[in-house]
Scaffold this motif. Structure first.
Motif, mmCIF file in Angstrom:
data_model
loop_
_atom_site.group_PDB
_atom_site.id
_atom_site.type_symbol
_atom_site.label_atom_id
_atom_site.label_comp_id
_atom_site.label_asym_id
_atom_site.label_seq_id
_atom_site.Cartn_x
_atom_site.Cartn_y
_atom_site.Cartn_z
ATOM 1 N N GLU A 133 -43.100 29.087 31.185
ATOM 2 C CA GLU A 133 -43.316 30.237 32.066
ATOM 3 C C GLU A 133 -43.698 29.774 33.464
ATOM 4 O OE1 GLU A 133 -44.887 34.499 31.131
ATOM 5 O OE2 GLU A 133 -46.645 33.216 31.429
ATOM 6 N N ARG A 134 -44.471 28.711 33.550
ATOM 7 C CA ARG A 134 -44.810 28.150 34.869
ATOM 8 C C ARG A 134 -43.548 27.737 35.632
ATOM 9 N NH1 ARG A 134 -45.671 22.889 36.270
ATOM 10 N NH2 ARG A 134 -45.913 22.175 34.105
ATOM 11 N N GLY A 135 -42.543 27.280 34.919
ATOM 12 C CA GLY A 135 -41.283 26.898 35.547
ATOM 13 C C GLY A 135 -40.324 28.050 35.757
ATOM 14 N N GLY A 136 -40.690 29.245 35.331
ATOM 15 C CA GLY A 136 -39.815 30.395 35.536
ATOM 16 C C GLY A 136 -38.633 30.450 34.596
ATOM 17 N N LEU A 137 -38.646 29.662 33.504
ATOM 18 C CA LEU A 137 -37.535 29.733 32.564
ATOM 19 C C LEU A 137 -37.416 31.143 32.009
ATOM 20 C CD1 LEU A 137 -37.758 26.644 32.909
ATOM 21 C CD2 LEU A 137 -37.304 26.424 30.464
ATOM 22 N N HIS A 138 -36.181 31.550 31.744
ATOM 23 C CA HIS A 138 -35.941 32.926 31.338
ATOM 24 C C HIS A 138 -36.501 33.238 29.960
ATOM 25 C CE1 HIS A 138 -33.073 32.361 34.612
ATOM 26 N NE2 HIS A 138 -32.965 33.675 34.690
ATOM 27 N N LEU A 169 -29.778 27.968 43.154
ATOM 28 C CA LEU A 169 -29.099 28.161 41.882
ATOM 29 C C LEU A 169 -30.001 28.743 40.809
ATOM 30 C CD1 LEU A 169 -27.130 24.786 41.701
ATOM 31 C CD2 LEU A 169 -26.173 27.052 42.135
ATOM 32 N N PHE A 170 -31.299 28.839 41.104
ATOM 33 C CA PHE A 170 -32.249 29.316 40.100
ATOM 34 C C PHE A 170 -33.264 30.203 40.811
ATOM 35 C CE2 PHE A 170 -35.912 28.883 37.167
ATOM 36 C CZ PHE A 170 -35.276 29.207 35.978
ATOM 37 N N PRO A 171 -33.645 31.350 40.207
ATOM 38 C CA PRO A 171 -34.525 32.300 40.904
ATOM 39 C C PRO A 171 -35.902 31.721 41.189
ATOM 40 C CG PRO A 171 -34.192 32.946 38.612
ATOM 41 C CD PRO A 171 -33.227 31.844 38.884
ATOM 42 N N GLN A 172 -36.500 32.189 42.277
ATOM 43 C CA GLN A 172 -37.852 31.768 42.645
ATOM 44 C C GLN A 172 -38.912 32.410 41.761
ATOM 45 O OE1 GLN A 172 -38.629 29.465 44.948
ATOM 46 N NE2 GLN A 172 -36.467 29.121 45.460
ATOM 47 N N ASP A 173 -38.569 33.567 41.160
ATOM 48 C CA ASP A 173 -39.529 34.276 40.320
ATOM 49 C C ASP A 173 -38.757 35.146 39.339
ATOM 50 O OD1 ASP A 173 -41.903 35.148 39.275
ATOM 51 O OD2 ASP A 173 -42.574 36.244 41.054
ATOM 52 N N TYR A 174 -39.461 35.691 38.374
ATOM 53 C CA TYR A 174 -38.824 36.575 37.404
ATOM 54 C C TYR A 174 -38.348 37.856 38.087
ATOM 55 C CZ TYR A 174 -40.536 33.558 33.674
ATOM 56 O OH TYR A 174 -40.764 32.486 32.846
ATOM 57 N N ALA A 175 -37.202 38.358 37.585
ATOM 58 C CA ALA A 175 -36.603 39.547 38.187
ATOM 59 C C ALA A 175 -37.337 40.824 37.825
ATOM 60 C CB ALA A 175 -35.139 39.654 37.756
ATOM 61 N N GLY A 176 -38.113 40.811 36.768
ATOM 62 C CA GLY A 176 -38.828 42.009 36.342
ATOM 63 C C GLY A 176 -39.848 41.651 35.291
ATOM 64 N N THR A 177 -40.115 42.602 34.403
ATOM 65 C CA THR A 177 -41.116 42.370 33.366
ATOM 66 C C THR A 177 -40.510 42.239 31.974
ATOM 67 O OG1 THR A 177 -41.447 44.751 33.072
ATOM 68 C CG2 THR A 177 -42.874 43.620 34.679
ATOM 69 N N THR A 178 -39.218 42.555 31.807
ATOM 70 C CA THR A 178 -38.572 42.490 30.502
ATOM 71 C C THR A 178 -37.518 41.388 30.484
ATOM 72 O OG1 THR A 178 -36.752 44.010 30.990
ATOM 73 C CG2 THR A 178 -38.854 44.983 30.276
ATOM 74 N N LEU A 179 -37.164 40.957 29.277
ATOM 75 C CA LEU A 179 -36.128 39.936 29.154
ATOM 76 C C LEU A 179 -34.793 40.436 29.676
ATOM 77 C CD1 LEU A 179 -35.124 37.201 28.212
ATOM 78 C CD2 LEU A 179 -34.959 38.105 25.891
ATOM 79 N N ARG A 180 -34.475 41.706 29.440
ATOM 80 C CA ARG A 180 -33.227 42.246 29.984
ATOM 81 C C ARG A 180 -33.187 42.162 31.506
ATOM 82 N NH1 ARG A 180 -29.656 44.682 26.939
ATOM 83 N NH2 ARG A 180 -30.234 44.875 24.742
ATOM 84 N N ALA A 181 -34.299 42.451 32.136
ATOM 85 C CA ALA A 181 -34.347 42.358 33.590
ATOM 86 C C ALA A 181 -34.141 40.921 34.053
ATOM 87 C CB ALA A 181 -35.687 42.901 34.110
ATOM 88 N N HIS A 182 -34.786 39.968 33.364
ATOM 89 C CA HIS A 182 -34.611 38.555 33.741
ATOM 90 C C HIS A 182 -33.136 38.146 33.684
ATOM 91 C CE1 HIS A 182 -38.821 38.743 33.180
ATOM 92 N NE2 HIS A 182 -38.942 38.077 32.069
ATOM 93 N N LEU A 183 -32.439 38.634 32.675
ATOM 94 C CA LEU A 183 -31.055 38.203 32.432
ATOM 95 C C LEU A 183 -30.032 39.029 33.206
ATOM 96 C CD1 LEU A 183 -31.306 37.701 28.549
ATOM 97 C CD2 LEU A 183 -31.391 35.928 30.313
ATOM 98 N N GLY A 184 -30.476 40.059 33.907
ATOM 99 C CA GLY A 184 -29.547 40.903 34.639
ATOM 100 C C GLY A 184 -28.733 41.807 33.739
#
Length: 427
Positions: A41-46, A410-425
């Motif tokens: 999570e510290r690395g922002g992995l999805h 090539l990789f986001p600076q932060d999570y796109a939202g609060t859910t896994l669906r949001a992270h994955l677009g």
């Protein structure tokens, strides 16, 4: 680029348990999984991705079983110590019932506030059947027919509560609007399930569905149901073909091509220099020994160990002539494709195969270069990282590879939202 990290025992490499510092049974310690989850999570992995193993026949007590604990239980521990990272667990459609599985992953989704995913697999290890009634493992096509119905039922249960079903009107004494909760009343060849689910919809609608399978049946199942496809591909051309085919099939099922994300496995063995990475790989291989790996390769390609001469090419004709093969077509085809393309002996294949996945032995820069090449070639939407040994392999990815990918945009600076669906677009 989507990046997830797979946790398999103490590491994907079978020598990891001897190579790493720490107790050889750390994989049963909750602190081990908390460390992995918080680092990722510290690395922002999805997402974190857990395998599931229902039998001891592949590892045979020579090393840690790569998925001995129930993934949903482990992911619940991880959920309690994280806030954003997705939590994906593998569970078989061959040896589960859809109602129980739907409830288990809906519960994980609720407890993680919308971060759960289910990797739907059809079990291919014949010995597993001995733990579930003792009948022979169903044939390949039978397993996939059951899986399709299984997914229909699970999705139906997850969607049995409409949006707006939860009212919670204390003054008006209305807890749930029952007109928005529907029985499933499913009756099919394999299952009869009344429904509805005991749980309302999650913040992400329903858990994300991952699927792993590269056969004809696997590709069709992925195209119809999966949000994310985990695949074993170790050549660029093979990966481009697979992703293009799955996206085309998704469109044929009435889905947008971009509604399905393809994540090949990627096994990084990293060092500050290429020579250092090769020393890490050589040490891991030496600690693993060649015998157990040879036995596992024989199982995965469907020939006896005696047919595998270390210093001769893979017996491709005999492998392809095995009409009764019931194992993973994806792992088998990846190994055969790599051996043929690179003209490898069995010994060379064992060094280069990465358990059926693309393997990069090199620096963080070399890993970033390979990942970028595959992304830009249309071979992948990202990668499921098969970490060689924990925690050091994951630490290197988070501290050195992720910053490189971010600098390359090539990789986001932060999570796109609060859910896994949001992270994955995903919608």
């Amino acid at each position: 680029m989507i990046l997830t990290a797979t946790v398999m025992g103490l590491g994907m490499h079978h020598g990891a348990w001897r190579y790493r510092d720490g107790d050889p049974f750390d994989q049963t310690d909750p602190a081990y999984y908390v460390q992995i989850a918080t680092t990722a999570e510290r690395g922002g992995l999805h997402a974190i991705f857990l395998a599931d193993t229902l039998d001891v026949s592949e590892e045979r007590f020579a090393r840690p079983n790569l998925g001995a604990l129930d993934p949903a239980v482990v992911l619940s521990v991880m959920a309690a110590h994280t806030e954003r990272i997705g939590l994906v667990g593998t569970s078989s459609t061959t040896f589960n019932e859809p109602y129980n599985l739907a409830r288990r992953f809906a519960s994980l989704d609720a407890m993680s506030r919308g971060r759960a995913g289910w990797n739907a697999v059809t079990t291919f290890v014949p010995a597993v059947a001995g733990n579930f009634g003792g009948l022979p493992l169903p044939a390949h096509d039978e397993r996939y027919a059951r899986a399709a119905e299984f997914l229909d039922v699970v999705i139906g249960l997850w969607e049995s509560w409409e949006p707006g079903a939860t009212v919670g009107d204390k003054a008006g004494n209305v807890y749930v609007d029952p007109s928005r909760v529907h029985a499933l009343d499913h009756v099919g060849p394999h299952f009869a399930v009344r429904g509805p689910s005991t749980l309302p919809r999650s913040p992400q609608g329903r858990p994300v569905i991952f699927q792993a399978g590269a056969s004809e049946g696997g590709r069709e199942l992925a195209a119809q149901y999966a949000d994310v496809v985990f695949t074993a591909q170790n050549t660029l051309a093979g990966a481009v073909e697979f992703r293009s085919d799955v996206r085309r099939r998704a469109v044929a099922h009435g889905r947008p091509a971009d509604s399905i994300k393809v994540l090949p496995g990627l096994l990084p063995v990293l060092g500050s220099t290429t020579a250092e990475a090769q020393r890490r790989k050589d040490t891991l291989d030496e600690l693993r020994g060649i015998g157990p790996e040879l036995e596992k390769l024989a199982l995965r390609v469907g020939v006896p160990v005696a047919e595998l001469d270390l210093d001769r090419p893979l017996p491709v004709d005999k492998i392809r002539a095995n009409a009764g093969f019931r194992g993973s077509h994806g792992f088998r085809d990846a190994a055969v494709g790599l051996a043929e393309r690179e003209q490898l002996t069995v010994r060379e294949l064992l060094y280069a195969n990465g358990g059926g996945h693309l393997q990069v032995v090199g620096t963080p820069e070399e890993l970033a270069d390979t990942a970028q090449t595959w992304l830009e070639a249309g071979a992948a939407d990202g990668f499921n990282l098969m970490i060689d040994a924990f925690p050091s392999g994951l630490d290197t990815v988070v501290d050195h590879v992720v910053p490189l990918l971010r600098r390359r945009c090539l990789f986001p600076q932060d999570y796109a939202g609060t859910t896994l669906r949001a992270h994955l677009g995903l919608t």
